[in-house]
Enzyme design. Structure first.
Site, PDB file in Angstrom:
ATOM      1  N   PRO A   1       0.829  -1.220   0.000  1.00 45.41           N
ATOM      2  CA  PRO A   1       0.000   0.000   0.000  1.00 45.41           C
ATOM      3  C   PRO A   1       0.861   1.266   0.000  1.00 45.41           C
ATOM      4  CG  PRO A   1      -0.809  -1.582   1.626  1.00 45.41           C
ATOM      5  CD  PRO A   1       0.492  -2.118   1.130  1.00 45.41           C
TER       6      PRO A   1
ATOM      7  N   SER B   1      -2.477   3.319  -7.427  1.00 46.65           N
ATOM      8  CA  SER B   1      -3.719   3.914  -7.946  1.00 46.65           C
ATOM      9  C   SER B   1      -3.426   5.140  -8.785  1.00 46.65           C
ATOM     10  CB  SER B   1      -4.652   4.304  -6.801  1.00 46.65           C
ATOM     11  OG  SER B   1      -4.971   3.165  -6.071  1.00 46.65           O
TER      12      SER B   1
ATOM     13  N   ARG C   1     -11.669 -10.201   1.386  1.00 47.53           N
ATOM     14  CA  ARG C   1     -10.740  -9.570   0.423  1.00 47.53           C
ATOM     15  C   ARG C   1     -10.658 -10.371  -0.856  1.00 47.53           C
ATOM     16  NH1 ARG C   1      -5.913  -9.619   3.710  1.00 47.53           N
ATOM     17  NH2 ARG C   1      -4.874  -8.940   1.827  1.00 47.53           N
TER      18      ARG C   1
ATOM     19  N   THR D   1      -3.177  -4.707  -4.401  1.00 44.49           N
ATOM     20  CA  THR D   1      -1.765  -4.944  -4.044  1.00 44.49           C
ATOM     21  C   THR D   1      -1.218  -6.170  -4.768  1.00 44.49           C
ATOM     22  OG1 THR D   1      -2.459  -6.227  -2.143  1.00 44.49           O
ATOM     23  CG2 THR D   1      -1.920  -3.903  -1.742  1.00 44.49           C
TER      24      THR D   1
ATOM     25  N   ARG E   1      -1.483  30.823 -25.031  1.00 44.58           N
ATOM     26  CA  ARG E   1      -1.536  31.040 -26.482  1.00 44.58           C
ATOM     27  C   ARG E   1      -0.570  32.180 -26.794  1.00 44.58           C
ATOM     28  NH1 ARG E   1      -7.563  31.960 -28.344  1.00 44.58           N
ATOM     29  NH2 ARG E   1      -6.520  31.978 -30.375  1.00 44.58           N
ATOM     30  N   HIS E   2      -0.181  32.290 -28.039  1.00 44.25           N
ATOM     31  CA  HIS E   2       0.625  33.435 -28.463  1.00 44.25           C
ATOM     32  C   HIS E   2      -0.180  34.718 -28.246  1.00 44.25           C
ATOM     33  CE1 HIS E   2      -2.061  33.565 -31.889  1.00 44.25           C
ATOM     34  NE2 HIS E   2      -1.891  32.246 -31.975  1.00 44.25           N
TER      35      HIS E   2
ATOM     36  N   ASN F   1      -5.558  37.171 -36.098  1.00 44.85           N
ATOM     37  CA  ASN F   1      -6.640  37.164 -35.100  1.00 44.85           C
ATOM     38  C   ASN F   1      -7.501  38.407 -35.285  1.00 44.85           C
ATOM     39  OD1 ASN F   1      -4.442  35.875 -32.497  1.00 44.85           O
ATOM     40  ND2 ASN F   1      -5.776  34.759 -33.897  1.00 44.85           N
TER      41      ASN F   1
ATOM     42  N   ARG G   1       4.432  33.805 -34.544  1.00 44.81           N
ATOM     43  CA  ARG G   1       3.700  34.445 -33.435  1.00 44.81           C
ATOM     44  C   ARG G   1       4.047  33.867 -32.067  1.00 44.81           C
ATOM     45  NH1 ARG G   1       0.357  31.622 -36.914  1.00 44.81           N
ATOM     46  NH2 ARG G   1      -1.336  30.300 -36.127  1.00 44.81           N
TER      47      ARG G   1
ATOM     48  N   GLU H   1       0.150  25.144 -35.034  1.00 48.69           N
ATOM     49  CA  GLU H   1      -1.320  25.117 -34.974  1.00 48.69           C
ATOM     50  C   GLU H   1      -1.894  24.054 -35.910  1.00 48.69           C
ATOM     51  OE1 GLU H   1      -3.811  25.130 -33.509  1.00 48.69           O
ATOM     52  OE2 GLU H   1      -4.877  27.040 -33.460  1.00 48.69           O
TER      53      GLU H   1
ATOM     54  N   TYR I   1     -13.865  32.278 -40.795  1.00 49.03           N
ATOM     55  CA  TYR I   1     -14.907  31.253 -40.672  1.00 49.03           C
ATOM     56  C   TYR I   1     -16.062  31.563 -41.634  1.00 49.03           C
ATOM     57  CZ  TYR I   1     -12.589  29.521 -36.425  1.00 49.03           C
ATOM     58  OH  TYR I   1     -11.699  28.992 -35.531  1.00 49.03           O
TER      59      TYR I   1
ATOM     60  N   ALA J   1     -20.225  19.978 -41.271  1.00 48.83           N
ATOM     61  CA  ALA J   1     -19.662  18.698 -40.808  1.00 48.83           C
ATOM     62  C   ALA J   1     -18.693  18.916 -39.655  1.00 48.83           C
ATOM     63  CB  ALA J   1     -18.957  17.997 -41.971  1.00 48.83           C
TER      64      ALA J   1
ATOM     65  N   LYS K   1     -16.434  17.981 -34.483  1.00 46.57           N
ATOM     66  CA  LYS K   1     -15.240  18.819 -34.617  1.00 46.57           C
ATOM     67  C   LYS K   1     -13.955  18.039 -34.333  1.00 46.57           C
ATOM     68  CE  LYS K   1     -13.633  23.437 -33.332  1.00 46.57           C
ATOM     69  NZ  LYS K   1     -13.797  24.557 -32.409  1.00 46.57           N
TER      70      LYS K   1
ATOM     71  N   HIS L   1      -0.724  27.419 -29.690  1.00 54.73           N
ATOM     72  CA  HIS L   1      -1.900  27.913 -30.415  1.00 54.73           C
ATOM     73  C   HIS L   1      -3.182  27.334 -29.821  1.00 54.73           C
ATOM     74  CE1 HIS L   1       0.949  29.214 -33.574  1.00 54.73           C
ATOM     75  NE2 HIS L   1       1.618  28.164 -33.131  1.00 54.73           N
TER      76      HIS L   1
HETATM   77  P1  ATP Z   1      -3.168   1.324  -1.882  1.00 56.48           P
HETATM   78  O1  ATP Z   1      -2.575  -0.019  -2.043  1.00 56.48           O
HETATM   79  O2  ATP Z   1      -3.477   1.681  -0.465  1.00 56.48           O
HETATM   80  O3  ATP Z   1      -4.342   1.579  -2.764  1.00 56.48           O
HETATM   81  P2  ATP Z   1      -1.440   2.764  -3.713  1.00 56.48           P
HETATM   82  O4  ATP Z   1      -0.181   1.997  -3.960  1.00 56.48           O
HETATM   83  O5  ATP Z   1      -2.511   2.652  -4.742  1.00 56.48           O
HETATM   84  O6  ATP Z   1      -2.007   2.412  -2.286  1.00 56.48           O
HETATM   85  P3  ATP Z   1      -1.662   5.604  -4.097  1.00 56.48           P
HETATM   86  O7  ATP Z   1      -2.986   5.822  -3.452  1.00 56.48           O
HETATM   87  O8  ATP Z   1      -1.652   5.643  -5.574  1.00 56.48           O
HETATM   88  O9  ATP Z   1      -1.004   4.272  -3.523  1.00 56.48           O
HETATM   89  O10 ATP Z   1      -0.592   6.635  -3.518  1.00 56.48           O
HETATM   90  C1  ATP Z   1      -0.425   7.896  -4.086  1.00 56.48           C
HETATM   91  C2  ATP Z   1       0.851   8.471  -3.541  1.00 56.48           C
HETATM   92  O11 ATP Z   1       1.958   7.725  -4.047  1.00 56.48           O
HETATM   93  C3  ATP Z   1       1.046   9.901  -3.996  1.00 56.48           C
HETATM   94  O12 ATP Z   1       1.450  10.647  -2.862  1.00 56.48           O
HETATM   95  C4  ATP Z   1       2.154   9.829  -5.040  1.00 56.48           C
HETATM   96  O13 ATP Z   1       2.981  10.983  -5.027  1.00 56.48           O
HETATM   97  C5  ATP Z   1       2.936   8.600  -4.611  1.00 56.48           C
HETATM   98  N1  ATP Z   1       3.578   7.869  -5.711  1.00 56.48           N
HETATM   99  C6  ATP Z   1       3.290   7.920  -7.018  1.00 56.48           C
HETATM  100  N2  ATP Z   1       4.090   7.084  -7.724  1.00 56.48           N
HETATM  101  C7  ATP Z   1       4.896   6.476  -6.826  1.00 56.48           C
HETATM  102  C8  ATP Z   1       5.912   5.490  -6.923  1.00 56.48           C
HETATM  103  N3  ATP Z   1       6.268   4.981  -8.118  1.00 56.48           N
HETATM  104  N4  ATP Z   1       6.532   5.086  -5.783  1.00 56.48           N
HETATM  105  C9  ATP Z   1       6.161   5.594  -4.586  1.00 56.48           C
HETATM  106  N5  ATP Z   1       5.199   6.533  -4.421  1.00 56.48           N
HETATM  107  C10 ATP Z   1       4.566   6.971  -5.518  1.00 56.48           C
HETATM  108  O1  F6P Z   2      -8.263  31.613 -34.767  1.00 55.89           O
HETATM  109  C1  F6P Z   2      -7.054  31.249 -34.177  1.00 55.89           C
HETATM  110  C2  F6P Z   2      -6.708  29.775 -34.430  1.00 55.89           C
HETATM  111  O2  F6P Z   2      -5.488  29.481 -33.743  1.00 55.89           O
HETATM  112  C3  F6P Z   2      -6.599  29.364 -35.903  1.00 55.89           C
HETATM  113  O3  F6P Z   2      -5.346  29.584 -36.503  1.00 55.89           O
HETATM  114  C4  F6P Z   2      -7.000  27.883 -35.856  1.00 55.89           C
HETATM  115  O4  F6P Z   2      -7.397  27.350 -37.107  1.00 55.89           O
HETATM  116  C5  F6P Z   2      -8.143  27.940 -34.887  1.00 55.89           C
HETATM  117  O5  F6P Z   2      -7.765  28.914 -33.901  1.00 55.89           O
HETATM  118  C6  F6P Z   2      -8.404  26.624 -34.177  1.00 55.89           C
HETATM  119  O6  F6P Z   2      -9.608  26.759 -33.457  1.00 55.89           O
HETATM  120  P1  F6P Z   2     -10.982  26.023 -33.987  1.00 55.89           P
HETATM  121  O7  F6P Z   2     -10.577  24.591 -34.040  1.00 55.89           O
HETATM  122  O8  F6P Z   2     -11.982  26.379 -32.907  1.00 55.89           O
HETATM  123  O9  F6P Z   2     -11.360  26.547 -35.344  1.00 55.89           O
END
Ligand code: ATP
Ligand code: F6P
Length: 478
Positions: A47, A52, A101, A129, A253-254, A260, A304, A324, A335, A348, A353, A389
């Protein structure tokens, strides 16, 4: 007249999947060729080892790539019958505890096997675990019987200080300890870990027939064994890049561009006068929220973004992958012009989208694929500021915040606003910092023609930083 140009899956990116006899290849939603294999990622570890957290990140990453994944957390199954167990419940000599368990694990495996019967469900994470060899063998046999591959992922860590920090960060607020004193909860959780330590068996030489990835001390050492196919290696590569050092990612974004102002999309225009003002204010905006932390700035290759980042006193890197979304034959049109010239396409795009691909250009789905190496690099990195972008920013934001494909292309991301994302256990915190420099809105609502709108009077006042407004919102990853 060009017709609906929906992105066909799988026509532009074919990583070499190593086909094995009897397995058919197909492509998933993002055009990545995958084998028709279903994988159960079996978490292993004591644990509070981050299992998780790792499981949730993998699901979010795969979802973002349109690979359907789901986490089955055995703890939640156990909680339905035993919501607030004390450490003794986890004592392996407690027969009733052991039975309950085992029943929770069984129920999770049954649900997982059912879930795998749906055709596109590819990767399940069994989050428990799974700390003994016999438990792992049982899971493997159950999966073998269903034709599901297993990939065991162990997180091994003996750093007592880190484990205590983990307990304080996430375990004292676990539903197991609702209403309890955090100190008492931490003590009980430490006891719970001791119960597991008595029987815990790390993955070792006896299990070399298993496919596994053993992550030691948060990735300072990774041992991999029998990784067999493309999807497995992709998951393992992702896991190898994760770290838990505190850091933030800033995205902006820029500054407002000449395009624009005229409502044109795409192109490679210069910044407008107001865009240049934003560029000048950006260093103070960044230092307000980053302090003196070292940062690296990533831009696209378009003018940009380079112009926007020009005054930032940090190391800079430009990426083609951050350019972009390519609007193909519609590049440089407004548009309204697109709607007139290509009415069916315009409709379309509104209907779907995310999948709509401009003739000779890209869809949001395409952008996600080219951003995958950026995400991988972001996971490996610490403090990064990305100047990019609208469409690209939406895709990056969607990854961190778990925004759906239906929603992400429609998100409103204003110009002249710096977004700070801070990954925490189980969620990413978001803060927005607005520079007080007016800009047009380039957001187009679904179904509207949307000329890029000018800011309403009073919406933003004078172009000075003292008006920097801090908006803070916490968003939980789903
Ligand atoms: P349990 O068995 O009780 O469910 P768990 O192993 O799933 O425990 P988590 O609930 O995921 O543990 O714990 C999250 C914590 O573990 C966070 O604080 C995170 O920063 C830390 N953590 C993430 N990756 C690692 C890792 N590889 N080794 C140790 N700690 C980690
Ligand atoms: O209008 C700014 C812009 O960055 C364009 O260059 C680009 O095509 C568009 O936004 C992307 O947004 P949407 O997917 O909503 O058209």
């Amino acid at each position: 007249m060009p017709q609906l140009n929906r992105a066909p899956a799988g026509d532009f990116m074919r990583p070499a999947a190593r086909s094995r006899v009897g397995s058919n290849s197909k492509t998933n939603g993002v055009g990545v060729q995958v084998e028709e294999t279903r994988i159960c990622v079996v978490m292993v570890g004591l644990p509070a080892r981050g299992k998780s957290l790792i499981a949730q990140k993998v699901v979010r990453y795969l979802d973002w790539l349109s690979i359907t994944a789901k986490c089955f957390n055995v703890g939640s199954y156990r909680r339905t019958g035993t919501p607030h167990p004390s450490a003794s419940f986890f004592d392996f000599s407690n027969k009733e505890g052991e039975r309950l368990r085992r029943a929770a694990a069984e129920a999770a495996v049954v649900d997982m096997c059912k879930w795998f019967r749906k055709p596109d469900n590819l990767i399940a994470i069994l989050d428990a675990t799974n700390s003994t060899k016999s438990r792992r063998r049982w899971i493997k046999e159950r999966c073998d019987a269903e034709g599901i591959e297993t990939l065991f992922v162990e997180s091994k860590c003996d750093d007592e200080e880190l484990i205590m920090a983990n307990i304080k960060e996430v375990k004292t607020t676990s539903p197991d300890y609702v209403g309890q004193d955090p100190e008492e909860a931490a003590k009980d959780f430490r006891e719970r870990i001791k119960m597991y330590e008595r029987v815990y068996e790390t993955l070792d030489e006896d299990e070399t027939d298993l496919t596994y990835c053993k992550i030691i001390d948060v990735g300072s050492q990774v041992i991999i064994n029998r990784i067999q196919d493309y999807l497995q290696s992709r998951v393992v590569y992702y896991l190898m890049n994760l770290h838990i050092k505190p850091r933030s990612i800033w995205i902006s974004r820029h500054g407002e561009s000449m395009y624009n102002l005229s409502g044109q999309i795409g192109g490679d225009a210069d910044l407008s006068a107001r865009g240049q003002q934003y560029a000048k204010l950006l260093p103070s905006l960044v230092s307000k929220s980053a302090g003196d932390r070292p940062l690296t700035v990533w831009t696209s290759t378009l003018k940009r973004t380079g112009q926007t980042a020009r005054y930032l006193p940090y190391e800079k890197l430009s990426w083609k992958a951050l350019d972009e979304l390519d609007s193909g034959v519609c590049d440089s049109m407004t548009y309204a012009e697109i709607e007139e010239a290509y009415p069916q396409d315009f409709k379309a795009r509104d209907e779907d989208k995310y999948n709509y691909r401009y003739l000779g250009g890209e869809s949001y789905r395409d952008v996600v694929i080219r951003l995958e190496p950026i995400i991988m690099e972001l996971e490996r990195s610490e403090n990064i500021l990305i100047v990019t972008h609208q469409a690209v920013l939406r895709c990056i934001y969607a990854y961190f915040m778990g925004v759906s494909q239906e929603q992400s292309p429609w998100m409103e991301v204003p110009l002249h606003c710096l977004i700070k994302l801070t990954p925490r256990a189980y969620k990413t915190e978001e803060e927005r910092f607005h520079a007080d420099v007016p800009a047009v809105s380039t957001w187009r609502e679904k179904g509207s023609k949307a000329e890029h709108s000018v800011p309403t009077p009073g919406q933003v006042s004078s172009p000075v930083l003292q008006g920097v407004e801090k908006e803070s919102a916490q968003v939980t990853i789903s």
